[in-house]
Design a protein around this motif. Structure first.
Motif, PDB file in Angstrom:
ATOM      1  N   ASP A 162       0.854  -1.196   0.000  1.00 21.45           N
ATOM      2  CA  ASP A 162       0.000   0.000   0.000  1.00 21.45           C
ATOM      3  C   ASP A 162       0.887   1.243   0.000  1.00 21.45           C
ATOM      4  OD1 ASP A 162      -2.257  -1.574  -0.003  1.00 21.45           O
ATOM      5  OD2 ASP A 162      -2.339  -1.686   2.173  1.00 21.45           O
ATOM      6  N   LYS A 163       0.747   2.095   1.012  1.00 18.74           N
ATOM      7  CA  LYS A 163       1.546   3.321   1.063  1.00 18.74           C
ATOM      8  C   LYS A 163       2.661   3.238   2.097  1.00 18.74           C
ATOM      9  CE  LYS A 163      -2.014   6.508  -0.565  1.00 18.74           C
ATOM     10  NZ  LYS A 163      -2.751   7.781  -0.287  1.00 18.74           N
ATOM     11  N   ARG A 164       2.918   2.031   2.599  1.00 22.51           N
ATOM     12  CA  ARG A 164       3.985   1.860   3.580  1.00 22.51           C
ATOM     13  C   ARG A 164       5.082   0.982   3.013  1.00 22.51           C
ATOM     14  NH1 ARG A 164       3.315   4.165   8.191  1.00 22.51           N
ATOM     15  NH2 ARG A 164       5.167   3.127   9.019  1.00 22.51           N
ATOM     16  N   CYS A 165       6.274   1.183   3.505  1.00 25.24           N
ATOM     17  CA  CYS A 165       7.430   0.417   3.082  1.00 25.24           C
ATOM     18  C   CYS A 165       8.005  -0.294   4.295  1.00 25.24           C
ATOM     19  CB  CYS A 165       8.485   1.331   2.462  1.00 25.24           C
ATOM     20  SG  CYS A 165       7.908   2.293   1.045  1.00 25.24           S
ATOM     21  N   ASP A 166       8.251  -1.582   4.159  1.00 24.53           N
ATOM     22  CA  ASP A 166       8.822  -2.387   5.236  1.00 24.53           C
ATOM     23  C   ASP A 166      10.307  -2.599   4.976  1.00 24.53           C
ATOM     24  OD1 ASP A 166       6.334  -2.749   6.527  1.00 24.53           O
ATOM     25  OD2 ASP A 166       5.814  -4.305   5.080  1.00 24.53           O
ATOM     26  N   VAL A 167      11.107  -2.403   6.018  1.00 24.30           N
ATOM     27  CA  VAL A 167      12.559  -2.512   5.907  1.00 24.30           C
ATOM     28  C   VAL A 167      13.055  -3.586   6.862  1.00 24.30           C
ATOM     29  CG1 VAL A 167      14.765  -1.287   6.045  1.00 24.30           C
ATOM     30  CG2 VAL A 167      12.688  -0.048   5.363  1.00 24.30           C
ATOM     31  N   VAL A 168      13.949  -4.430   6.373  1.00 23.58           N
ATOM     32  CA  VAL A 168      14.619  -5.425   7.206  1.00 23.58           C
ATOM     33  C   VAL A 168      16.119  -5.261   6.988  1.00 23.58           C
ATOM     34  CG1 VAL A 168      14.940  -7.862   7.733  1.00 23.58           C
ATOM     35  CG2 VAL A 168      12.681  -7.034   7.029  1.00 23.58           C
ATOM     36  N   LEU A 169      16.837  -4.937   8.050  1.00 21.96           N
ATOM     37  CA  LEU A 169      18.295  -4.795   7.992  1.00 21.96           C
ATOM     38  C   LEU A 169      18.904  -5.941   8.789  1.00 21.96           C
ATOM     39  CD1 LEU A 169      20.393  -1.564   8.433  1.00 21.96           C
ATOM     40  CD2 LEU A 169      21.062  -3.667   9.598  1.00 21.96           C
ATOM     41  N   ARG A 170      19.751  -6.712   8.122  1.00 25.13           N
ATOM     42  CA  ARG A 170      20.430  -7.828   8.788  1.00 25.13           C
ATOM     43  C   ARG A 170      21.934  -7.618   8.702  1.00 25.13           C
ATOM     44  NH1 ARG A 170      16.105 -10.645   6.239  1.00 25.13           N
ATOM     45  NH2 ARG A 170      14.785 -11.742   7.759  1.00 25.13           N
ATOM     46  N   ALA A 171      22.598  -7.860   9.816  1.00 25.68           N
ATOM     47  CA  ALA A 171      24.054  -7.729   9.860  1.00 25.68           C
ATOM     48  C   ALA A 171      24.616  -8.828  10.744  1.00 25.68           C
ATOM     49  CB  ALA A 171      24.459  -6.352  10.394  1.00 25.68           C
ATOM     50  N   ARG A 172      25.794  -9.279  10.368  1.00 23.54           N
ATOM     51  CA  ARG A 172      26.492 -10.303  11.159  1.00 23.54           C
ATOM     52  C   ARG A 172      27.663  -9.623  11.857  1.00 23.54           C
ATOM     53  NH1 ARG A 172      26.312 -15.821  11.030  1.00 23.54           N
ATOM     54  NH2 ARG A 172      28.128 -16.928  11.841  1.00 23.54           N
ATOM     55  N   LEU A 173      27.646  -9.640  13.184  1.00 26.75           N
ATOM     56  CA  LEU A 173      28.637  -8.925  13.965  1.00 26.75           C
ATOM     57  C   LEU A 173      29.741  -9.859  14.438  1.00 26.75           C
ATOM     58  CD1 LEU A 173      26.260  -6.737  16.165  1.00 26.75           C
ATOM     59  CD2 LEU A 173      27.137  -6.277  13.874  1.00 26.75           C
ATOM     60  N   GLU A 201      20.762 -11.847  18.465  1.00 26.44           N
ATOM     61  CA  GLU A 201      21.246 -13.135  18.951  1.00 26.44           C
ATOM     62  C   GLU A 201      22.596 -13.359  18.287  1.00 26.44           C
ATOM     63  OE1 GLU A 201      18.456 -16.230  18.324  1.00 26.44           O
ATOM     64  OE2 GLU A 201      16.853 -15.279  19.490  1.00 26.44           O
ATOM     65  N   HIS A 202      23.644 -13.143  19.079  1.00 30.11           N
ATOM     66  CA  HIS A 202      24.985 -13.156  18.507  1.00 30.11           C
ATOM     67  C   HIS A 202      25.200 -14.372  17.618  1.00 30.11           C
ATOM     68  CE1 HIS A 202      29.210 -12.110  18.242  1.00 30.11           C
ATOM     69  NE2 HIS A 202      29.498 -13.383  18.481  1.00 30.11           N
ATOM     70  N   PRO A 203      25.727 -14.133  16.410  1.00 23.93           N
ATOM     71  CA  PRO A 203      26.259 -12.859  15.883  1.00 23.93           C
ATOM     72  C   PRO A 203      25.267 -12.093  15.001  1.00 23.93           C
ATOM     73  CG  PRO A 203      26.967 -14.642  14.473  1.00 23.93           C
ATOM     74  CD  PRO A 203      26.090 -15.272  15.536  1.00 23.93           C
ATOM     75  N   GLU A 204      23.996 -12.515  14.965  1.00 27.90           N
ATOM     76  CA  GLU A 204      23.033 -11.904  14.054  1.00 27.90           C
ATOM     77  C   GLU A 204      22.334 -10.708  14.700  1.00 27.90           C
ATOM     78  OE1 GLU A 204      22.651 -12.748  10.981  1.00 27.90           O
ATOM     79  OE2 GLU A 204      23.928 -14.537  11.002  1.00 27.90           O
ATOM     80  N   LEU A 205      22.298  -9.592  13.970  1.00 25.74           N
ATOM     81  CA  LEU A 205      21.549  -8.401  14.377  1.00 25.74           C
ATOM     82  C   LEU A 205      20.518  -8.108  13.292  1.00 25.74           C
ATOM     83  CD1 LEU A 205      21.047  -5.829  16.092  1.00 25.74           C
ATOM     84  CD2 LEU A 205      22.796  -4.701  14.702  1.00 25.74           C
ATOM     85  N   THR A 206      19.246  -8.008  13.703  1.00 25.47           N
ATOM     86  CA  THR A 206      18.168  -7.752  12.747  1.00 25.47           C
ATOM     87  C   THR A 206      17.342  -6.567  13.213  1.00 25.47           C
ATOM     88  OG1 THR A 206      18.039 -10.118  12.196  1.00 25.47           O
ATOM     89  CG2 THR A 206      16.180  -8.725  11.553  1.00 25.47           C
ATOM     90  N   LEU A 207      17.130  -5.616  12.323  1.00 32.93           N
ATOM     91  CA  LEU A 207      16.274  -4.464  12.573  1.00 32.93           C
ATOM     92  C   LEU A 207      15.103  -4.518  11.604  1.00 32.93           C
ATOM     93  CD1 LEU A 207      18.835  -3.503  14.078  1.00 32.93           C
ATOM     94  CD2 LEU A 207      18.418  -1.211  13.158  1.00 32.93           C
ATOM     95  N   ARG A 208      13.891  -4.328  12.133  1.00 34.93           N
ATOM     96  CA  ARG A 208      12.687  -4.292  11.309  1.00 34.93           C
ATOM     97  C   ARG A 208      11.923  -3.002  11.620  1.00 34.93           C
ATOM     98  NH1 ARG A 208      11.899  -9.685   9.574  1.00 34.93           N
ATOM     99  NH2 ARG A 208      13.055 -11.180  10.862  1.00 34.93           N
ATOM    100  N   PHE A 209      11.559  -2.270  10.586  1.00 36.11           N
ATOM    101  CA  PHE A 209      10.784  -1.041  10.764  1.00 36.11           C
ATOM    102  C   PHE A 209      10.100  -0.690   9.453  1.00 36.11           C
ATOM    103  CE2 PHE A 209      15.183  -0.012   9.815  1.00 36.11           C
ATOM    104  CZ  PHE A 209      15.078   0.889   8.751  1.00 36.11           C
ATOM    105  N   SER A 210       9.268   0.323   9.490  1.00 35.89           N
ATOM    106  CA  SER A 210       8.547   0.726   8.288  1.00 35.89           C
ATOM    107  C   SER A 210       8.409   2.246   8.260  1.00 35.89           C
ATOM    108  CB  SER A 210       7.157   0.069   8.241  1.00 35.89           C
ATOM    109  OG  SER A 210       6.350   0.517   9.323  1.00 35.89           O
ATOM    110  N   TYR A 211       8.021   2.758   7.112  1.00 37.92           N
ATOM    111  CA  TYR A 211       7.817   4.195   6.950  1.00 37.92           C
ATOM    112  C   TYR A 211       6.810   4.434   5.845  1.00 37.92           C
ATOM    113  CZ  TYR A 211      11.004   3.546   3.004  1.00 37.92           C
ATOM    114  OH  TYR A 211      11.598   3.098   1.845  1.00 37.92           O
ATOM    115  N   GLU A 212       6.218   5.624   5.835  1.00 39.83           N
ATOM    116  CA  GLU A 212       5.258   5.978   4.807  1.00 39.83           C
ATOM    117  C   GLU A 212       5.969   6.488   3.566  1.00 39.83           C
ATOM    118  OE1 GLU A 212       2.520   8.811   6.336  1.00 39.83           O
ATOM    119  OE2 GLU A 212       1.654   7.458   7.830  1.00 39.83           O
ATOM    120  N   GLN A 213       5.412   6.159   2.413  1.00 35.61           N
ATOM    121  CA  GLN A 213       5.982   6.666   1.167  1.00 35.61           C
ATOM    122  C   GLN A 213       5.694   8.157   1.054  1.00 35.61           C
ATOM    123  OE1 GLN A 213       5.198   4.471  -2.413  1.00 35.61           O
ATOM    124  NE2 GLN A 213       5.063   2.516  -1.346  1.00 35.61           N
ATOM    125  N   ARG A 214       6.712   8.930   0.711  1.00 34.36           N
ATOM    126  CA  ARG A 214       6.566  10.375   0.588  1.00 34.36           C
ATOM    127  C   ARG A 214       6.967  10.815  -0.792  1.00 34.36           C
ATOM    128  NH1 ARG A 214       7.964   9.212   5.744  1.00 34.36           N
ATOM    129  NH2 ARG A 214       6.869  10.261   7.428  1.00 34.36           N
TER     130      ARG A 214
END
Length: 386
Positions: A332-343, A373-386
């Motif tokens: 729809d008008k929202r965007c979902d973001v998933v950032l994954r990093a291995r620390l 959960e070492h070593p995986e770091l996951t960020l999940r968030f969303s934002y409105e399309q502008r």
């Protein structure tokens, strides 16, 4: 999520710097309430109400400390109501514990405690809310003083007791509201000036980008195309191998130019941040999956917060060889973001050097979820399309 006119949402780092004040208020206010209760112990006729009052102060302090944490930012209106409501309940319970035997309203600790709690909330809530909380709390304090004038030993008009009870709350809450309003207005003016400067410099920035693209193109030509043509001018035989090399160079140059045109700001940030890290494989492993180019729909503040976190993630040299991966999908008008990093390191990202940057991201993206959960770091968030 639209940003409120609160310091925490206009300038998250400023609220983070003021975080020790919240700890101090959460620690000292229960001590203050307990000390004043002990001093006025001879006037207490109901120990039960006195204990309830202290418990409510403890609840308000605990809510203030926990909800003002950058890990739970931003502090919501619901948390504001919980803190102020608990403080008001403590004030009423304290007055009830001395009902009929309270000689001086000025000795009551409930009103000043409510005012101090509202002051402690100043970095996190808008000026309007602070003022409304102060006016309502002052009304409650005035009403309590109005209905029990017979217990005071001072022979004075009822209005005097009302003023004495309400003044501390009004003074502190309205002062906090005025401070927040002035600070937010100054931040808005600064942002407006910055936006005007950015707009004025857009032409210069465009010329700079054009020159950068031109230099990259010239570099490619010097490395591949010029030597090829030089060989032809020196009399090289044009055969099938020559034609295949010419076709390969043409495809390489075309692919490079198309990739530069399609590159989003997010890909550029990850590439630049990866180049500064010690591990070349970490930079190579970084990837952005954004087929619909949804990263372009982030606001300036959202881009700044995410860029700062990505740069900090690389600068702290905690990123593993696998690099980082960001996937953006639209619904729809929202965007979902998933950032994954291995620390590589076992640092606590919620309390270590990345914590301030996570706090800013949490303010900009209210639905941020962090999984580590070492070593995986996951960020999940969303934002409105502008």
């Amino acid at each position: 999520m639209s940003a409120e006119r609160a310091v925490q949402q206009r300038d998250p780092l400023a609220a983070l710097v003021g975080r020790p004040t919240s700890y101090l208020a959460g620690l000292l206010l229960p001590v203050y309430a307990g000390g004043m209760t002990w001093i006025n112990r001879e006037s207490i006729v109901s120990a039960g109400f006195a204990i309830v009052a202290l418990l409510f102060v403890a609840v308000a302090s605990l809510a203030l400390v926990l909800r003002s944490s950058p890990l739970r930012a931003p502090l919501t209106a619901r948390a504001h109501v919980l803190v102020v409501g608990s403080a008001l309940a403590a004030m009423v319970a304290s007055d009830l514990s001395m009902w009929g035997t309270d000689p001086y309203v000025r000795d009551n600790w409930g009103g000043p405690a409510v005012g101090l709690f509202i002051v402690a909330l100043a970095p996190y809530r808008p000026a309007r809310e602070l003022a409304l909380s102060g006016v309502f709390s002052a009304f409650v304090a005035a009403f309590v003083a109005l209905v029990r004038p017979d217990s005071f030993v001072v022979d004075a008009p009822v209005g005097v007791f009302v003023v004495v009870a309400a003044t501390p709350i009004l003074a502190m809450s309205l002062g906090a509201a005025a401070f927040v309003d002035v600070l937010v207005r100054s931040l808005d003016r600064w942002q407006d000036r910055a936006n005007r400067v950015t707009t004025a410099m857009s032409g210069v920035r465009g010329d700079s980008i054009a020159r950068s693209v031109q230099r990259d193109s010239v570099t490619v030509l010097n490395q591949e195309v010029v030597p090829f043509f030089a060989a032809l001018l020196e009399g090289a035989v044009i055969d099938d191998d020559t034609r295949q090399r010419a076709r390969a160079i043409s495809n390489e140059v075309r692919a490079l130019m198309v990739a530069d045109v399609d590159r989003t700001w997010l890909e550029s940030v990850i590439d630049q941040a990866g180049q500064r890290t010690r591990s070349a494989s970490a930079a190579a492993g970084a990837a952005v999956k954004d087929e619909q180019r949804l990263a372009e729909h982030m606001s300036t503040d959202e881009r700044t917060a995410l860029r700062a976190f990505i740069v900090a993630l690389h600068d702290e040299q905690t990123l593993g060889d696998a690099g980082a991966e960001i996937a953006i999908t639209g619904a729809d008008k929202r965007c979902d973001v998933v950032l994954r990093a291995r620390l590589d390191s076992e640092l606590n990202v919620l309390k270590g050097p990345l914590a301030p940057f996570l706090a800013v991201v949490r303010v900009m993206f209210g639905d941020l979820q962090v999984e580590h959960e070492h070593p995986e770091l996951t960020l999940r968030f969303s934002y409105e399309q502008r």
